[in-house]
Scaffold this active site. Structure first.
Site, PDB file in Angstrom:
ATOM      1  N   TRP A  21       0.797  -1.352   0.238  1.00 33.70           N
ATOM      2  CA  TRP A  21      -0.063   0.017  -0.107  1.00 33.70           C
ATOM      3  C   TRP A  21       0.853   1.228   0.254  1.00 33.70           C
ATOM      4  O   TRP A  21       1.915   1.478   0.704  1.00 33.70           O
ATOM      5  CB  TRP A  21      -0.898  -0.062   1.364  1.00 33.70           C
ATOM      6  CG  TRP A  21      -1.660   1.229   1.401  1.00 33.70           C
ATOM      7  CD1 TRP A  21      -1.006   2.420   1.972  1.00 33.70           C
ATOM      8  CD2 TRP A  21      -2.751   1.681   1.230  1.00 33.70           C
ATOM      9  NE1 TRP A  21      -1.904   3.473   2.271  1.00 33.70           N
ATOM     10  CE2 TRP A  21      -3.176   3.095   1.499  1.00 33.70           C
ATOM     11  CE3 TRP A  21      -3.748   1.263   0.665  1.00 33.70           C
ATOM     12  CZ2 TRP A  21      -4.413   3.728   1.024  1.00 33.70           C
ATOM     13  CZ3 TRP A  21      -5.215   1.776   0.082  1.00 33.70           C
ATOM     14  CH2 TRP A  21      -5.306   3.045   0.620  1.00 33.70           C
ATOM     15  N   ASP A  24       0.423   9.247   0.639  1.00 33.74           N
ATOM     16  CA  ASP A  24       1.326  10.500   0.579  1.00 33.74           C
ATOM     17  C   ASP A  24       2.581  10.425   0.172  1.00 33.74           C
ATOM     18  O   ASP A  24       3.167   9.718   0.697  1.00 33.74           O
ATOM     19  CB  ASP A  24       0.866  11.337   1.973  1.00 33.74           C
ATOM     20  CG  ASP A  24      -0.270  11.404   2.312  1.00 33.74           C
ATOM     21  OD1 ASP A  24      -1.443  11.025   1.695  1.00 33.74           O
ATOM     22  OD2 ASP A  24      -0.456  11.850   3.526  1.00 33.74           O
ATOM     23  N   GLN A  40       4.091   7.292   2.148  1.00 34.66           N
ATOM     24  CA  GLN A  40       3.300   6.478   3.383  1.00 34.66           C
ATOM     25  C   GLN A  40       3.398   5.042   2.578  1.00 34.66           C
ATOM     26  O   GLN A  40       2.696   4.941   1.527  1.00 34.66           O
ATOM     27  CB  GLN A  40       2.166   7.056   3.449  1.00 34.66           C
ATOM     28  CG  GLN A  40       2.220   8.401   4.229  1.00 34.66           C
ATOM     29  CD  GLN A  40       2.508   8.313   5.554  1.00 34.66           C
ATOM     30  OE1 GLN A  40       1.588   8.027   6.482  1.00 34.66           O
ATOM     31  NE2 GLN A  40       3.810   8.442   6.097  1.00 34.66           N
ATOM     32  N   PHE A  80       3.838   9.028  10.022  1.00 32.74           N
ATOM     33  CA  PHE A  80       2.824   9.592   9.318  1.00 32.74           C
ATOM     34  C   PHE A  80       3.787  10.494   8.303  1.00 32.74           C
ATOM     35  O   PHE A  80       5.059  10.590   8.606  1.00 32.74           O
ATOM     36  CB  PHE A  80       1.794  10.578   9.905  1.00 32.74           C
ATOM     37  CG  PHE A  80       0.748   9.547  10.333  1.00 32.74           C
ATOM     38  CD1 PHE A  80       0.854   8.156  10.071  1.00 32.74           C
ATOM     39  CD2 PHE A  80      -0.569  10.056  10.651  1.00 32.74           C
ATOM     40  CE1 PHE A  80      -0.448   7.471  10.332  1.00 32.74           C
ATOM     41  CE2 PHE A  80      -1.681   9.414  10.978  1.00 32.74           C
ATOM     42  CZ  PHE A  80      -1.634   7.851  10.599  1.00 32.74           C
ATOM     43  N   SER A  81       3.231  11.382   7.609  1.00 32.00           N
ATOM     44  CA  SER A  81       3.924  12.259   6.565  1.00 32.00           C
ATOM     45  C   SER A  81       4.721  13.355   6.922  1.00 32.00           C
ATOM     46  O   SER A  81       4.804  13.706   8.388  1.00 32.00           O
ATOM     47  CB  SER A  81       2.553  12.805   5.555  1.00 32.00           C
ATOM     48  OG  SER A  81       2.094  11.901   4.952  1.00 32.00           O
ATOM     49  N   ARG A 147      -0.266  17.398  12.205  1.00 35.26           N
ATOM     50  CA  ARG A 147       0.605  16.529  11.658  1.00 35.26           C
ATOM     51  C   ARG A 147       0.977  17.220  10.186  1.00 35.26           C
ATOM     52  O   ARG A 147       0.744  18.392   9.900  1.00 35.26           O
ATOM     53  CB  ARG A 147      -0.245  15.119  11.108  1.00 35.26           C
ATOM     54  CG  ARG A 147      -1.655  15.435  10.435  1.00 35.26           C
ATOM     55  CD  ARG A 147      -2.040  14.200  10.064  1.00 35.26           C
ATOM     56  NE  ARG A 147      -3.604  14.180   9.454  1.00 35.26           N
ATOM     57  CZ  ARG A 147      -4.561  14.090   9.981  1.00 35.26           C
ATOM     58  NH1 ARG A 147      -4.536  13.793  11.251  1.00 35.26           N
ATOM     59  NH2 ARG A 147      -5.701  13.991   9.398  1.00 35.26           N
ATOM     60  N   GLU A 199      -4.542  18.938   5.825  1.00 29.88           N
ATOM     61  CA  GLU A 199      -3.614  17.817   6.003  1.00 29.88           C
ATOM     62  C   GLU A 199      -2.549  18.286   4.743  1.00 29.88           C
ATOM     63  O   GLU A 199      -2.775  19.046   3.864  1.00 29.88           O
ATOM     64  CB  GLU A 199      -4.092  16.352   5.423  1.00 29.88           C
ATOM     65  CG  GLU A 199      -5.188  15.776   6.493  1.00 29.88           C
ATOM     66  CD  GLU A 199      -5.671  14.284   5.791  1.00 29.88           C
ATOM     67  OE1 GLU A 199      -5.090  13.601   6.672  1.00 29.88           O
ATOM     68  OE2 GLU A 199      -6.035  14.253   4.734  1.00 29.88           O
ATOM     69  N   TRP A 292      -9.873   9.035  -0.596  1.00 28.60           N
ATOM     70  CA  TRP A 292     -10.045   8.109   0.635  1.00 28.60           C
ATOM     71  C   TRP A 292     -11.533   7.598   0.641  1.00 28.60           C
ATOM     72  O   TRP A 292     -11.878   6.868   1.291  1.00 28.60           O
ATOM     73  CB  TRP A 292      -9.581   9.209   1.904  1.00 28.60           C
ATOM     74  CG  TRP A 292      -8.228   9.157   2.296  1.00 28.60           C
ATOM     75  CD1 TRP A 292      -7.488  10.429   1.902  1.00 28.60           C
ATOM     76  CD2 TRP A 292      -7.494   8.251   2.578  1.00 28.60           C
ATOM     77  NE1 TRP A 292      -6.155  10.159   2.459  1.00 28.60           N
ATOM     78  CE2 TRP A 292      -5.947   8.999   2.729  1.00 28.60           C
ATOM     79  CE3 TRP A 292      -7.279   6.921   2.653  1.00 28.60           C
ATOM     80  CZ2 TRP A 292      -4.904   8.338   3.128  1.00 28.60           C
ATOM     81  CZ3 TRP A 292      -6.432   6.185   2.944  1.00 28.60           C
ATOM     82  CH2 TRP A 292      -5.074   6.727   3.094  1.00 28.60           C
TER      83      TRP A 292
END
Length: 465
Positions: A21, A24, A40, A80-81, A147, A199, A292
């Site tokens: 998978w 980002d 990611q 995370f990113s 984030r 984001e 998403w």
């Protein structure tokens, strides 16, 4: 690696992981003659899972080589990113033997409490990273949306700036040493655009006919109410990338353009989390091709991957009647396709797989890419582009993907130039229209490769494959 299924949907010229998978893009940076792209990544399956930072390198932004995973989840949470910079002066103190370290800034996300905190890691060889033992560098509360740190050099007041999303706003932090950070300002996107959970912020500078300007790009999770505001310019998706044009005073961003409608980075259904490379001469961007609302169910899992990156995009600002607007040039020169023929008001066979099509519309017309059973079409009217993927192939893998709001959508034309560039790559269509003012990106999943192009009306096209 042997794959279970003959590849129909795996792209040729867009990056996808060999297995697993992807979402980002993270830490985009050019180092010497190589472009580094982190992303990611979940390496143990084709569904979203504990996030790692995958890593790939390229010399031409088309042909990528996967490298070992750069960052793994730890006791603080998933990775995370974030972003990367080259600490040329070793301000952080992480350097070794006179070599400038590469710093990776990322968000740790604790899976149970969803506590999101900002962290840093460093590398001496540009492949292996060591996490700073003083993390987090910016603590965060539980159950928060704080984030995706982007760190840039601040040559206005000195030091460095971190751009960070905090719920429905963008926060700006300042540091002199890349370790200790203090908040310097904030920006609320909803005051002059759409609002929602923010984001993957991205701030960059560019020259215009009006002098130096700054662009702030934000990916956004919209509420149902906010989606209604996009009806005239978008396809009613709940996930968009919008941008703002203005000034950066070294402490915060100011939206000086204040457009009457939301300004979108891409008008299709499947472009999100786009950011720009660090250490390059002009704004150069890559985004995640996904949405998403349905990406967790994409049928590409049958070919052992989920997740694709866009082709590289050169970004600039141009003056229009409505004001300064973002121009996107999708870079295809390094693909190496040769012109095969010119078509006008006819159907032409193509080699199954990938192509670049350059079209000129002298009036209304239509471009259809298909296989005789399924197709995807782009209609050109005097005022709009109408993109229709409702009969493009597999539609049954997700109810939302099959809904009309995401299958047929109308995009207002922003120019009368009539010039279009289409890049079709097995399951991805990227469109550059209106001389780059109207990019649009979307997926389609034909059961067998498209093998023909039809050009109708007042349209002439050149096919490169």
């Amino acid at each position: 690696m042997e794959h279970k299924k003959e590849a129909v949907w795996r792209p040729e010229v867009h990056f996808s992981p060999n297995y697993g998978w992807l979402n980002d893009p993270n830490g985009l940076i050019k180092l010497d003659d190589e472009y580094h792209m982190f992303f990611q990544y979940y390496p143990e399956g084709t569904s979203w899972g504990p996030m790692h930072w995958g890593h790939a390198v390229s010399e031409d932004l088309i042909h990528w080589k996967e490298l070992p995973i750069a960052l793994y989840p730890d006791d603080m949470g998933y990775i995370f990113s974030g972003s990367c910079i080259l600490d040329k002066e070793n301000i952080s103190g992480f350097g070794k033997d006179g070599e400038a370290p590469v710093l990776a800034f990322y968000t740790s996300n604790e899976a149970t409490t969803h506590q999101e905190q900002q962290c840093v890691a460093y590398s001496h060889d540009r492949v292996n990273f060591t996490k700073y033992d003083g993390n987090p560098i910016i603590p965060g509360p539980e159950h928060s949306n704080r984030r995706d740190p982007e760190v840039i050099r601040n040559d206005i007041i000195g030091g460095f700036t971190m751009i960070l999303t905090e719920e429905e706003r963008i926060a700006f932090y300042h540091s002199e040493d890349l370790i200790h950070w203090e908040m310097s300002g904030s920006f609320a996107p909803g005051e002059s655009g759409l609002s929602g959970i923010c984001e993957c912020p991205c701030l960059f500078r560019t020259e215009t006919s009006e002098g130096e300007k700054w662009v702030l790009m934000i990916s956004m999770i919209l509420t149902e109410e906010e989606r209604k505001k996009t009806l005239s310019v978008y396809n009613k998706s709940g996930y968009v990338m919008q941008y703002y044009v203005g000034d950066f005073d070294g402490k915060t961003f100011h939206d000086t353009e204040k457009a009457d409608v939301p300004l979108l980075v891409d008008y299709g259904t499947d472009f999100y989390a786009g950011v720009v490379f660090s250490n390059v001469d002009y704004p150069l961007s890559v985004g995640w091709l996904g949405n998403w609302e349905y990406s967790a169910d994409l049928p590409t899992s049958e070919e052992e991957f989920r997740g694709v990156m866009s082709l590289p995009r050169k970004l600039s600002l141009v003056k229009t009647e409505e004001g300064l607007r973002l121009k996107t040039e999708i870079l295809t020169e390094n693909i190496g396709f040769k012109k095969s023929r010119k078509v006008s008001d006819e159907t032409a066979d193509i080699n199954a797989g990938a192509l670049v099509l350059r079209a000129s519309a002298g009036g209304e017309g239509e471009i259809i890419i298909g296989n005789g059973t399924h197709d995807i079409s782009v209609k050109i009217t005097e005022t709009d582009y109408i993109i229709d993927r409702s009969n493009s192939g597999r539609m049954d893998f997700n109810e939302k993907y099959a809904e009309e709001r995401l299958g047929i959508f109308r995009i207002p034309r922003q120019s009368k130039s009539g010039n279009l560039k289409l890049i079709w790559d097995h399951s991805v269509l990227e469109i550059e229209a209106d001389n780059g003012l109207t990019p649009a990106t979307l997926f389609a999943f034909p059961e067998k490769n498209y093998d023909r192009v039809s050009v109708k009306g007042n349209v002439t096209a050149e096919i490169f494959e």
